[in-house]
Design a protein around this motif. Structure first.
Motif, PDB file in Angstrom:
ATOM      1  N   UNK A 118      10.954  -1.339  10.372  1.00  0.00           N
ATOM      2  CA  UNK A 118      10.531  -2.147   9.070  1.00  0.00           C
ATOM      3  C   UNK A 118       9.222  -1.880   8.618  1.00  0.00           C
ATOM      4  N   UNK A 119       8.194  -1.800   9.298  1.00  0.00           N
ATOM      5  CA  UNK A 119       6.538  -1.493   9.033  1.00  0.00           C
ATOM      6  C   UNK A 119       6.889  -0.063   8.232  1.00  0.00           C
ATOM      7  N   UNK A 120       7.412   0.855   8.742  1.00  0.00           N
ATOM      8  CA  UNK A 120       7.578   2.053   8.002  1.00  0.00           C
ATOM      9  C   UNK A 120       8.065   2.091   6.603  1.00  0.00           C
ATOM     10  N   UNK A 121       9.428   1.395   6.668  1.00  0.00           N
ATOM     11  CA  UNK A 121       9.949   1.031   5.170  1.00  0.00           C
ATOM     12  C   UNK A 121       8.970   0.142   4.201  1.00  0.00           C
ATOM     13  N   UNK A 122       8.483  -0.768   4.810  1.00  0.00           N
ATOM     14  CA  UNK A 122       7.671  -1.467   3.878  1.00  0.00           C
ATOM     15  C   UNK A 122       6.239  -0.440   3.446  1.00  0.00           C
ATOM     16  N   UNK A 123       5.851   0.188   4.495  1.00  0.00           N
ATOM     17  CA  UNK A 123       4.758   1.111   3.870  1.00  0.00           C
ATOM     18  C   UNK A 123       4.903   2.062   2.991  1.00  0.00           C
ATOM     19  N   UNK A 124       6.503   2.305   2.972  1.00  0.00           N
ATOM     20  CA  UNK A 124       7.151   3.435   1.780  1.00  0.00           C
ATOM     21  C   UNK A 124       7.388   2.737   0.591  1.00  0.00           C
ATOM     22  N   UNK A 125       6.946   1.264   0.506  1.00  0.00           N
ATOM     23  CA  UNK A 125       7.357   0.613  -0.687  1.00  0.00           C
ATOM     24  C   UNK A 125       8.698  -0.048  -0.680  1.00  0.00           C
ATOM     25  N   UNK A 126       9.296  -0.488   0.341  1.00  0.00           N
ATOM     26  CA  UNK A 126      10.566  -0.960   0.529  1.00  0.00           C
ATOM     27  C   UNK A 126      10.357  -2.424   0.887  1.00  0.00           C
ATOM     28  N   UNK A 127      11.689  -3.315   0.287  1.00  0.00           N
ATOM     29  CA  UNK A 127      11.570  -4.508   0.950  1.00  0.00           C
ATOM     30  C   UNK A 127      12.524  -4.352   2.023  1.00  0.00           C
ATOM     31  N   UNK A 128      12.122  -5.216   2.945  1.00  0.00           N
ATOM     32  CA  UNK A 128      12.667  -5.070   4.400  1.00  0.00           C
ATOM     33  C   UNK A 128      13.441  -6.554   4.454  1.00  0.00           C
ATOM     34  N   UNK A 129      14.823  -6.702   5.026  1.00  0.00           N
ATOM     35  CA  UNK A 129      15.361  -7.847   5.369  1.00  0.00           C
ATOM     36  C   UNK A 129      15.720  -7.219   6.929  1.00  0.00           C
ATOM     37  N   UNK A 130      15.404  -8.248   8.032  1.00  0.00           N
ATOM     38  CA  UNK A 130      15.713  -8.158   9.124  1.00  0.00           C
ATOM     39  C   UNK A 130      16.507  -9.326   9.579  1.00  0.00           C
ATOM     40  N   UNK A 131      17.597  -9.239  10.695  1.00  0.00           N
ATOM     41  CA  UNK A 131      18.489 -10.417  10.990  1.00  0.00           C
ATOM     42  C   UNK A 131      19.038 -11.490  10.038  1.00  0.00           C
ATOM     43  N   UNK A 132      19.580 -10.809   9.015  1.00  0.00           N
ATOM     44  CA  UNK A 132      20.351 -11.560   8.200  1.00  0.00           C
ATOM     45  C   UNK A 132      21.614 -10.938   7.825  1.00  0.00           C
ATOM     46  N   UNK A 133      22.564 -11.806   7.293  1.00  0.00           N
ATOM     47  CA  UNK A 133      23.917 -11.229   6.698  1.00  0.00           C
ATOM     48  C   UNK A 133      23.928 -11.479   5.261  1.00  0.00           C
ATOM     49  N   UNK A 134      24.152 -10.299   4.527  1.00  0.00           N
ATOM     50  CA  UNK A 134      24.112 -10.219   3.136  1.00  0.00           C
ATOM     51  C   UNK A 134      25.222 -11.248   2.639  1.00  0.00           C
ATOM     52  N   UNK A 135      26.658 -11.088   3.410  1.00  0.00           N
ATOM     53  CA  UNK A 135      27.819 -12.102   2.990  1.00  0.00           C
ATOM     54  C   UNK A 135      27.166 -13.488   2.987  1.00  0.00           C
TER      55      UNK A 135
END
Length: 147
Positions: A118-135
């Motif tokens: 998650x930290x790596x993705x955020x550092x790359x400019x991405x938004x990160x969602x953990x432990x959640x269902x899109x549905x």
């Protein structure tokens, strides 16, 4: 649920709603053609809600009427959200691939958290969602008239 937004992102009262409204192309990593699997039900719902679903699973040829790809790097179109249905230890290489293809969001399903990825993705400019269902998150906001 934990949501990490890049430092460059503006403040938002509900980043999940922002994601669901803004991004419409979702690569579902681990999407199965087995209708009993959670990945199938979630992707089917999102597809019916108007999202473009791209299956990413080397063991599938086609899911929900869409060609399946072995890796994110094989997808010939722009990916906005990478929805991960893989075990926690398989998340880091998926995040690496998401960074390489220029995705905007990494979404880890219920029960999936990986702080380092998650930290790596955020550092790359991405938004990160953990432990959640899109549905679940989409349905909740749709019911509330937010999307």
């Amino acid at each position: 649920m934990r949501v990490l937004v890049p430092e460059s992102a503006g403040a938002s009262t509900d980043p999940i709603t922002d994601i669901l409204k803004k991004h419409k192309t979702i690569a579902v990593v681990g999407l199965s053609s087995d209708a009993a699997r959670p990945s199938h039900g979630v992707a089917e719902y999102l597809q019916s809600a108007g999202y473009r679903i791209i299956p990413v699973n080397p063991n599938e040829r086609e899911v929900l009427g869409e060609k399946s790809y072995a890796r994110l790097e094989d997808v010939p179109e722009k990916i906005e959200i990478v929805d991960i249905f893989r075990r926690v230890e398989e998340v880091p290489p998926v995040v690496e691939s998401a960074i390489r293809v220029g995705a905007k969001v990494v979404w880890m399903q219920l029960g999936i958290e990986n702080e380092a990825a998650a930290a790596k993705a955020r550092a790359a400019g991405m938004t990160v969602v953990e432990d959640a269902c899109m549905f679940v998150e989409h349905k909740k906001r749709k019911r509330a008239g937010m999307i």
